[in-house]
Each structure stands twice: as C-alpha cells, then as structure tokens.
Scaffold this motif. Structure first.
Motif, mmCIF file in Angstrom:
data_model
loop_
_atom_site.group_PDB
_atom_site.id
_atom_site.type_symbol
_atom_site.label_atom_id
_atom_site.label_comp_id
_atom_site.label_asym_id
_atom_site.label_seq_id
_atom_site.Cartn_x
_atom_site.Cartn_y
_atom_site.Cartn_z
ATOM 1 N N GLN A 177 1.587 4.056 -3.132
ATOM 2 C CA GLN A 177 1.385 5.479 -2.857
ATOM 3 C C GLN A 177 2.576 6.279 -3.374
ATOM 4 O O GLN A 177 2.424 7.398 -3.856
ATOM 5 C CB GLN A 177 1.200 5.712 -1.358
ATOM 6 C CG GLN A 177 -0.162 5.291 -0.832
ATOM 7 C CD GLN A 177 -0.297 5.469 0.667
ATOM 8 O OE1 GLN A 177 0.701 5.512 1.400
ATOM 9 N NE2 GLN A 177 -1.513 5.552 1.158
ATOM 10 N N ALA A 178 3.760 5.694 -3.282
ATOM 11 C CA ALA A 178 4.952 6.366 -3.808
ATOM 12 C C ALA A 178 4.855 6.536 -5.318
ATOM 13 O O ALA A 178 5.386 7.497 -5.884
ATOM 14 C CB ALA A 178 6.212 5.578 -3.454
ATOM 15 N N GLY A 179 4.164 5.611 -5.981
ATOM 16 C CA GLY A 179 3.931 5.767 -7.419
ATOM 17 C C GLY A 179 3.124 7.014 -7.705
ATOM 18 O O GLY A 179 3.410 7.765 -8.653
ATOM 19 N N ALA A 180 2.110 7.250 -6.879
ATOM 20 C CA ALA A 180 1.307 8.463 -7.040
ATOM 21 C C ALA A 180 2.134 9.705 -6.742
ATOM 22 O O ALA A 180 1.998 10.739 -7.402
ATOM 23 C CB ALA A 180 0.083 8.403 -6.118
ATOM 24 N N ILE A 181 3.022 9.598 -5.738
ATOM 25 C CA ILE A 181 3.895 10.726 -5.410
ATOM 26 C C ILE A 181 4.847 11.017 -6.560
ATOM 27 O O ILE A 181 5.190 12.172 -6.842
ATOM 28 C CB ILE A 181 4.685 10.431 -4.122
ATOM 29 C CG1 ILE A 181 3.740 10.345 -2.922
ATOM 30 C CG2 ILE A 181 5.736 11.504 -3.875
ATOM 31 C CD1 ILE A 181 3.062 11.640 -2.564
ATOM 32 N N VAL B 82 4.721 18.953 0.188
ATOM 33 C CA VAL B 82 5.195 18.358 1.439
ATOM 34 C C VAL B 82 4.930 16.855 1.443
ATOM 35 O O VAL B 82 5.605 16.090 2.145
ATOM 36 C CB VAL B 82 4.542 19.043 2.661
ATOM 37 C CG1 VAL B 82 3.124 18.532 2.903
ATOM 38 C CG2 VAL B 82 5.391 18.833 3.913
ATOM 39 N N GLY B 83 3.972 16.416 0.631
ATOM 40 C CA GLY B 83 3.705 14.987 0.524
ATOM 41 C C GLY B 83 4.797 14.230 -0.205
ATOM 42 O O GLY B 83 4.949 13.014 -0.023
ATOM 43 N N ILE B 84 5.578 14.926 -1.038
ATOM 44 C CA ILE B 84 6.629 14.257 -1.818
ATOM 45 C C ILE B 84 7.692 13.629 -0.917
ATOM 46 O O ILE B 84 7.892 12.409 -0.960
ATOM 47 C CB ILE B 84 7.250 15.240 -2.836
ATOM 48 C CG1 ILE B 84 6.213 15.591 -3.916
ATOM 49 C CG2 ILE B 84 8.489 14.633 -3.477
ATOM 50 C CD1 ILE B 84 6.672 16.658 -4.890
ATOM 51 N N ALA C 281 9.829 8.941 1.961
ATOM 52 C CA ALA C 281 10.460 8.474 3.193
ATOM 53 C C ALA C 281 9.705 7.273 3.767
ATOM 54 O O ALA C 281 10.318 6.307 4.231
ATOM 55 C CB ALA C 281 10.507 9.609 4.225
ATOM 56 N N ALA C 282 8.369 7.338 3.723
ATOM 57 C CA ALA C 282 7.561 6.221 4.229
ATOM 58 C C ALA C 282 7.811 4.961 3.414
ATOM 59 O O ALA C 282 7.922 3.855 3.958
ATOM 60 C CB ALA C 282 6.080 6.592 4.188
ATOM 61 N N SER C 283 7.913 5.114 2.097
ATOM 62 C CA SER C 283 8.176 3.962 1.227
ATOM 63 C C SER C 283 9.552 3.371 1.504
ATOM 64 O O SER C 283 9.714 2.147 1.591
ATOM 65 C CB SER C 283 8.068 4.373 -0.244
ATOM 66 O OG SER C 283 6.765 4.817 -0.553
ATOM 67 N N ALA C 284 10.561 4.238 1.648
ATOM 68 C CA ALA C 284 11.923 3.767 1.928
ATOM 69 C C ALA C 284 11.976 3.054 3.277
ATOM 70 O O ALA C 284 12.632 2.007 3.416
ATOM 71 C CB ALA C 284 12.890 4.950 1.911
ATOM 72 N N TYR C 285 11.258 3.596 4.263
ATOM 73 C CA TYR C 285 11.220 2.980 5.598
ATOM 74 C C TYR C 285 10.634 1.579 5.531
ATOM 75 O O TYR C 285 11.184 0.625 6.113
ATOM 76 C CB TYR C 285 10.391 3.859 6.540
ATOM 77 C CG TYR C 285 10.200 3.291 7.928
ATOM 78 C CD1 TYR C 285 11.139 3.516 8.927
ATOM 79 C CD2 TYR C 285 9.072 2.526 8.238
ATOM 80 C CE1 TYR C 285 10.968 2.991 10.207
ATOM 81 C CE2 TYR C 285 8.892 1.996 9.501
ATOM 82 C CZ TYR C 285 9.837 2.228 10.480
ATOM 83 O OH TYR C 285 9.654 1.703 11.732
ATOM 84 N N ASN D 10 0.816 -1.213 0.000
ATOM 85 C CA ASN D 10 0.000 0.000 0.000
ATOM 86 C C ASN D 10 0.853 1.269 0.000
ATOM 87 O O ASN D 10 0.544 2.239 -0.698
ATOM 88 C CB ASN D 10 -0.928 0.006 1.220
ATOM 89 C CG ASN D 10 -2.014 -1.047 1.119
ATOM 90 O OD1 ASN D 10 -2.410 -1.435 0.021
ATOM 91 N ND2 ASN D 10 -2.484 -1.528 2.250
ATOM 92 N N ILE D 11 1.940 1.268 0.760
ATOM 93 C CA ILE D 11 2.762 2.474 0.852
ATOM 94 C C ILE D 11 3.590 2.681 -0.412
ATOM 95 O O ILE D 11 3.753 3.808 -0.885
ATOM 96 C CB ILE D 11 3.661 2.418 2.095
ATOM 97 C CG1 ILE D 11 2.791 2.575 3.348
ATOM 98 C CG2 ILE D 11 4.720 3.498 2.068
ATOM 99 C CD1 ILE D 11 3.543 2.505 4.654
ATOM 100 N N VAL D 12 4.101 1.597 -0.989
ATOM 101 C CA VAL D 12 4.922 1.742 -2.192
ATOM 102 C C VAL D 12 4.095 2.193 -3.393
ATOM 103 O O VAL D 12 4.564 2.991 -4.205
ATOM 104 C CB VAL D 12 5.686 0.429 -2.496
ATOM 105 C CG1 VAL D 12 6.346 0.488 -3.864
ATOM 106 C CG2 VAL D 12 6.742 0.179 -1.428
#
Length: 265
Positions: A46-50, A184-186, A191-195, A42-44
C-alpha cells in the motif's frame, strides 16, 4: 509462481488503493487463491501506491512546505495534520484492542454493498449543495475518523470513505475532496508501513518475510497506482463516482453468492 503472484497482488493494490472500491477487500479475496500474505506485506505494498500519489502531488506538497507564510497554506496543512493525528491515535487504540482483519469474504461483501449504496446517496446529497472547495475543520476531523473506520471494516475503502465524508461534510467539489483525501493518506500509509516494519523487526519476523516478493509487489503497485490515479483525477472532472458504486454492489453480491455456495470461505 511466488513472484508472479506478487506481481498480480501489486497490480490489484495499484488499481484499487485509490479507486473507491477497497484495496484491502480485494487483496483479502485475492489471497483466497494466491495464498495468505502477512499484514506487513499488504501494508507495505500500500505504501508503494502512496509513493505514486506522493510523486503526483509533489508540487502541491512542496508548495505547502515552502509557502507556509501563506495563511491558506498554513490552514490547509494544519487540517491535514489534524486528520492524520486523529487517524494515528484511533488507529493505535484499535491495534491495542487486538483488532484482526476478517479471513472470510462475507463481511467484506456486505461492506462493499453498503459502501456502494452510501456512495450513491453521498453523490446525490453533494449535488444538492453549492460546489465549493473549502476544507473545513469538521471535514478534517471526520476524514481522520473515516480512515480508521475503513481500516476496521475491509471493503469500506479508505479513499471512498474519506472522499465521501468530505463531500457530505461540506466540500461539495469532487476534485477538492479527492485531493484532501489523497494528501492525508500519504502520512497515514507511510506511518502504517513504518509501524509494521518496526514491529516485524522487533518480533523477529523479518527472517520469515520474502523480501524479494515484497519488493516486486511494491514496485508494481507504485507504477500501476500512478497510472490509476492519473486516470481517476481526469475522470472525476466531468463524471460522478456512480460507476464505482455499481461495481461495488455487483461485486459484493457475487461474493455473497460465492460464499453461500462454498466457492470461497
């Protein structure tokens, strides 16, 4: 079917990540029928959308970096950094406390409804103020906090929480509030995806992840989010967010009804 489901989830993520209707809430509900996905999935995606937003705002980002001698750019960049750091610190605290996303629809439904009502109020309150574009330090601090609140309560919507906090805190201009919320979401989502990636590799969970499905969902969410954000930025130039608020309230009511009748958990 696994790949088809990944495409569907990528489409849902791409559409809902930046529209103020809660991507996490929609993904959790979709998983009721399409099967559970890992937090990393789910988080990764989301990184695609970012990534889509990074592409859309690349000129603005380059200007902030190369134009650092301009006091306005330095001040704006500093506020982005402060908002991100607040989110990062509070987010790590929430993780350490063992927060888990809900597995049923009821809390998401209530978050959608309450958020919809709050959006209508925020639009009304912002309309009564002068429409200026300034991003104050108060706005930066509250946006950082709002991102964490949205993460703790799925259905709130990260974009919705940050945009409307900015508007209520003094940035009455919808476009200016939206730009700051998206920028700010970028770093926040990267960072959330990397974590999550590091955590998955450290725990040995990478072997259990379907990387092909994850890659498909990532690409789909990037493409769909690019189109969705382009449309939204054009839409808010002359329209309020009321349509999204009404959608949230209706969807939340439907989900409560489905949960009460046992159609979904």
């Amino acid at each position: 079917m696994e790949y088809v489901n990944s495409i569907i989830l990528g489409i849902i993520e791409g559409i809902t990540e930046f529209l103020p209707i809660s991507s996490t809430g929609h993904l959790i509900i979709a998983e009721q029928w399409l099967g559970h996905r890992s937090d990393m999935f789910n988080i990764v995606i989301q990184a695609g959308a970012i990534l889509a937003v990074t592409i859309i705002y690349w000129r603005r980002l380059v200007d902030l970096v190369l134009g650092w001698r301009d006091p306005r750019n330095r001040a704006y960049a500093a506020k982005l950094i402060v908002a991100f750091l607040i989110t990062a610190v509070l987010g790590l605290i929430v993780k350490k406390l063992g927060f888990e996303l809900p597995e049923n629809a009821t809390p998401i439904a209530w978050a959608l409804i309450i958020g919809g009502v709050w959006m209508i109020f925020a639009e009304w309150a912002a309309a009564r103020r002068p429409p200026h574009k300034e991003i104050t330090w108060l706005v930066a601090i509250l946006v950082g906090i709002a991102q964490v609140v949205a993460g703790v309560f799925p259905g709130t919507s990260r974009s919705g929480a940050t945009i409307f906090v900015a508007m209520l805190a003094g940035t009455g201009n919808r476009a200016a509030a939206t730009e700051f919320a998206f920028l700010v979401g970028i770093p926040t989502m990267y960072a959330a995806s990397a974590y999550e990636l590091l955590k998955t590799f450290k725990d040995g969970g990478a072997a259990n992840e379907n990387w092909t499905s994850l890659g498909i969902a990532f690409v789909v969410s990037t493409i769909v989010a690019f189109v969705a954000v382009k449309w939204l930025l054009s839409y808010i130039r002359s329209n309020r967010f009321t349509m999204f608020a009404i959608y949230r309230i209706i969807l939340g009511a439907i989900l409560l009804g489905m949960a009460a009748t046992g159609v979904i958990a």
